[in-house]
Design a protein around this motif. Sequence first.
Motif, PDB file in Angstrom:
ATOM      1  N   SER A  36      17.881  34.696  33.853  1.00  0.00           N
ATOM      2  CA  SER A  36      18.558  33.561  33.932  1.00  0.00           C
ATOM      3  C   SER A  36      18.880  32.032  33.820  1.00  0.00           C
ATOM      4  N   ALA A  37      20.444  31.957  33.934  1.00  0.00           N
ATOM      5  CA  ALA A  37      20.550  30.484  33.247  1.00  0.00           C
ATOM      6  C   ALA A  37      19.699  30.243  32.168  1.00  0.00           C
ATOM      7  N   SER A  38      20.102  31.017  31.459  1.00  0.00           N
ATOM      8  CA  SER A  38      19.866  30.854  29.752  1.00  0.00           C
ATOM      9  C   SER A  38      20.793  31.262  29.332  1.00  0.00           C
ATOM     10  N   LEU A  39      21.481  31.145  28.282  1.00  0.00           N
ATOM     11  CA  LEU A  39      22.822  31.445  27.064  1.00  0.00           C
ATOM     12  C   LEU A  39      21.982  32.989  26.950  1.00  0.00           C
ATOM     13  N   ILE A  40      20.835  32.626  26.461  1.00  0.00           N
ATOM     14  CA  ILE A  40      20.202  33.899  25.729  1.00  0.00           C
ATOM     15  C   ILE A  40      19.625  34.886  26.738  1.00  0.00           C
ATOM     16  N   VAL A  77       8.860  43.161  39.449  1.00  0.00           N
ATOM     17  CA  VAL A  77       8.020  42.569  38.772  1.00  0.00           C
ATOM     18  C   VAL A  77       8.751  41.237  38.368  1.00  0.00           C
ATOM     19  N   PHE A  78      10.405  42.032  37.425  1.00  0.00           N
ATOM     20  CA  PHE A  78      10.822  40.184  37.674  1.00  0.00           C
ATOM     21  C   PHE A  78      11.101  38.944  37.731  1.00  0.00           C
ATOM     22  N   VAL A  79      11.625  39.885  39.569  1.00  0.00           N
ATOM     23  CA  VAL A  79      11.605  38.857  40.289  1.00  0.00           C
ATOM     24  C   VAL A  79      10.782  37.902  40.935  1.00  0.00           C
ATOM     25  N   ILE A  80       9.550  39.374  41.419  1.00  0.00           N
ATOM     26  CA  ILE A  80       8.330  38.418  42.156  1.00  0.00           C
ATOM     27  C   ILE A  80       7.638  37.232  40.892  1.00  0.00           C
ATOM     28  N   PHE A  81       7.568  37.912  39.596  1.00  0.00           N
ATOM     29  CA  PHE A  81       6.306  37.144  38.610  1.00  0.00           C
ATOM     30  C   PHE A  81       7.231  36.554  37.575  1.00  0.00           C
ATOM     31  N   MET A  82       8.125  37.136  37.254  1.00  0.00           N
ATOM     32  CA  MET A  82       8.421  36.149  36.738  1.00  0.00           C
ATOM     33  C   MET A  82      10.636  35.655  36.835  1.00  0.00           C
ATOM     34  N   PRO A  83      10.623  35.602  37.508  1.00  0.00           N
ATOM     35  CA  PRO A  83      11.442  34.993  38.399  1.00  0.00           C
ATOM     36  C   PRO A  83      13.130  33.856  37.079  1.00  0.00           C
ATOM     37  N   ARG A  84      12.100  33.738  36.299  1.00  0.00           N
ATOM     38  CA  ARG A  84      13.450  32.959  35.484  1.00  0.00           C
ATOM     39  C   ARG A  84      13.748  34.605  33.801  1.00  0.00           C
ATOM     40  N   GLY A  85      12.917  35.380  34.186  1.00  0.00           N
ATOM     41  CA  GLY A  85      13.342  36.301  33.141  1.00  0.00           C
ATOM     42  C   GLY A  85      12.717  35.834  31.630  1.00  0.00           C
ATOM     43  N   LEU A  86      12.715  37.181  30.808  1.00  0.00           N
ATOM     44  CA  LEU A  86      11.738  36.571  29.869  1.00  0.00           C
ATOM     45  C   LEU A  86      12.664  35.189  28.919  1.00  0.00           C
ATOM     46  N   GLY A 116      13.190  32.571  30.105  1.00  0.00           N
ATOM     47  CA  GLY A 116      12.399  31.652  31.141  1.00  0.00           C
ATOM     48  C   GLY A 116      11.266  31.355  30.580  1.00  0.00           C
ATOM     49  N   LEU A 117      10.846  32.732  30.489  1.00  0.00           N
ATOM     50  CA  LEU A 117       9.211  32.694  29.690  1.00  0.00           C
ATOM     51  C   LEU A 117       8.831  32.038  28.255  1.00  0.00           C
ATOM     52  N   LEU A 118      10.086  32.461  27.186  1.00  0.00           N
ATOM     53  CA  LEU A 118      10.296  32.332  26.460  1.00  0.00           C
ATOM     54  C   LEU A 118      10.291  30.657  26.133  1.00  0.00           C
ATOM     55  N   ILE A 119      10.940  29.741  27.198  1.00  0.00           N
ATOM     56  CA  ILE A 119      11.846  28.481  27.130  1.00  0.00           C
ATOM     57  C   ILE A 119      10.560  27.361  27.622  1.00  0.00           C
ATOM     58  N   SER A 120       9.523  28.546  28.791  1.00  0.00           N
ATOM     59  CA  SER A 120       8.196  27.082  29.051  1.00  0.00           C
ATOM     60  C   SER A 120       7.279  27.632  28.170  1.00  0.00           C
ATOM     61  N   ARG A 121       7.134  28.645  26.947  1.00  0.00           N
ATOM     62  CA  ARG A 121       6.150  28.069  26.564  1.00  0.00           C
ATOM     63  C   ARG A 121       6.880  27.416  24.951  1.00  0.00           C
ATOM     64  N   ASN A 122       8.013  27.001  25.177  1.00  0.00           N
ATOM     65  CA  ASN A 122       8.415  26.084  23.707  1.00  0.00           C
ATOM     66  C   ASN A 122       8.982  27.763  22.575  1.00  0.00           C
ATOM     67  N   ILE A 123       8.575  28.096  23.159  1.00  0.00           N
ATOM     68  CA  ILE A 123       9.516  29.534  22.012  1.00  0.00           C
ATOM     69  C   ILE A 123      11.008  29.457  21.651  1.00  0.00           C
ATOM     70  N   LEU A 124      11.730  29.302  22.486  1.00  0.00           N
ATOM     71  CA  LEU A 124      13.111  29.314  22.537  1.00  0.00           C
ATOM     72  C   LEU A 124      13.773  27.931  23.666  1.00  0.00           C
ATOM     73  N   PRO A 125      14.508  26.569  23.017  1.00  0.00           N
ATOM     74  CA  PRO A 125      15.323  25.735  23.126  1.00  0.00           C
ATOM     75  C   PRO A 125      14.877  25.383  24.865  1.00  0.00           C
ATOM     76  N   ARG A 126      14.929  25.037  25.418  1.00  0.00           N
ATOM     77  CA  ARG A 126      15.911  24.187  26.478  1.00  0.00           C
ATOM     78  C   ARG A 126      17.336  24.357  26.572  1.00  0.00           C
ATOM     79  N   GLU A 127      17.799  24.894  27.736  1.00  0.00           N
ATOM     80  CA  GLU A 127      19.101  24.857  27.873  1.00  0.00           C
ATOM     81  C   GLU A 127      19.668  23.529  27.770  1.00  0.00           C
ATOM     82  N   ARG A 128      21.168  23.263  26.964  1.00  0.00           N
ATOM     83  CA  ARG A 128      21.358  22.121  26.899  1.00  0.00           C
ATOM     84  C   ARG A 128      22.654  21.950  27.940  1.00  0.00           C
ATOM     85  N   PHE A 129      22.997  20.715  28.718  1.00  0.00           N
ATOM     86  CA  PHE A 129      24.047  21.107  29.845  1.00  0.00           C
ATOM     87  C   PHE A 129      24.899  19.847  29.070  1.00  0.00           C
ATOM     88  N   SER A 130      24.413  19.481  27.924  1.00  0.00           N
ATOM     89  CA  SER A 130      25.685  18.268  27.169  1.00  0.00           C
ATOM     90  C   SER A 130      26.515  18.542  26.040  1.00  0.00           C
TER      91      SER A 130
END
Lengths: 233, 334
Positions: free
Chosen positions: B252-256, B289-298, B300-314
């Motif tokens: 959630s909260a990611s275009l990807i 599983v996702f709500v408990i262990f990965m609330p920002r989904g896949l 979110g995981l890829l963004i936190s590992r810097n594999i995908l870019p952070r969402e921009r709001f500008s």
Amino acid sequence: MLDVANLEAGYGPHLVLKDLSMQVPRGEIIALLGGNGAGKTTTLSAIMGLIPTRKGTVTFDNAAIHSKPAHRVFSHGVALVPQWRELFSEMSVYEHLELGAIQRGNRQSLGKRIDDVLDHLPELRAHLERRAGTLSGGQQQMVAIGRAIASQPKLLMLDEPSMGLAPLIVNELGRTIKRLNETGTSVLLVEQNMHLALSVASYVYIIRNGTIVKHGPTAQFHDERELFQSYIG
Amino acid sequence: MLSILRNNVLTLFFIIVLAISFTTDAYSQYLINLMLVYVVVAQGLNLILGFAGMFAFAHGAFMAIGAYVSALLMNTLGVPYLIALPMAGLAAAFVGCVIGIPAIRVSGLYLAMVTIGVSEIVQWVLRHWKPVTGGTDGMLVASPTFFGVEFSDDFQSFYVIFVVCALMTVLAQFVIRSRLGRAFVAIREGEIAAQSSGINVARTKVFAFAISAFYAGIGGSLFSLTQHYINPENFNLYQTIMQFCMVIVGGSASLIGPFIGAVILTWLPELLRNAQAFQEIGFGLLLIVFVIFMPRGLAGLLISRNILPRERFSRAARLRKKPEASTSVVVERP
């Protein structure tokens, strides 16, 4: 500029502010001091339109704002820096400034307004792309102030900005508030930190149990021990 | 090279999908079409749920409104699909506004209950307004015609769905990087700060309802193209839960996020086709599983590992860093 007269406000059945009156003249820094639960935050919330008022009036630049919602009060030129900063952790510093700047004024002057904010708060320049949630407490406070002043408010209200900050950063905060005031922004500073308030404000109001119990020019409150006594009654 | 790929993942997705569609069989083409439809619908749900933080569960209903409006316009009035499609989105957006205005008075669990109630009312109307909707028998959907050519099979429909999905993605990106997108995130993260920053919270919430319903309406209309036949069962609570899964699993909260979710949850049921009973249990387990262990989904995981870019709001592409001697002292807190 801001005139609060006989204001009553509260939450549900609980009345917090009782017959509260105070003024913020144009170009001044006014401090509102009081202990925990005295009604300081409620006063700012009522002025900002975050909670409904039950009685009394709030006028800003001769316009009644006491029955208006917060976004309308904001459009009159009143900005609030909430207690604990309340930043949007997912947004970058730049996005915070843009959010503040774009709510008042046009898109064409957006860049200039953000530059103006960065001139006031130069330490933010190095962190523009960082997410607000990753900053230190002092930096977060600067972002919260930056977000508020990006809208070029006529009146800036700060709710306990020194809370949780190291003394050195509190001193810097005081200098920032003074610098902002020198550019013509009036300031209503709510604080528990007497030293900060007395070092920047020209006039002081003491609030206790939702009512102003004492007020006067800062020079009258040079004795901090006496001031503390006014807090607790 | 990696950096270019990292910043253009969605473009890459569309190129890959286009390339596959040239070499695939009819059934896989149907699944690709369905996946793109779900991308559109999940993007809409992501706007209200992920970005604005509102627990709205009426997307199955909005999708139904879109599907039935476009089908009725084409079947009964002979309206061209190019007009029926936006009308489907606008009809859903209008209903979204009507529901949104009273619904914004509640939040969290209560908003979820209100919107589930709306879904059930729409289901009831679809089942019982037989002269218009065909009731439980459903209705056939006419194939769209463009410049005299009928787009009747999945290979032809793909081009319509592909273009609309790409346009809706561009629109979603535009919304997120606009003033409205920042307002969505602001109200999700703190309504007091949002109001103090001059955001009209009530109006922003109604916009969130309207825009996400618009997406669901467009998705519903595209869905009817893939099925050629619609009935109320297509848009029941299971449909809403599946879309919810797409947003949560994808991120959630990611275009990807909706892309990842739509790919997984369109193809997963195919892999589990021989274990029908396990499908619903599988969705449920995945959600837990996702709500408990990965609330920002896949995503979110890829963004936190810097594999995908952070969402921009500008929309500001590059930030100006003016080197200047700091007049202030910044001390990091210990």
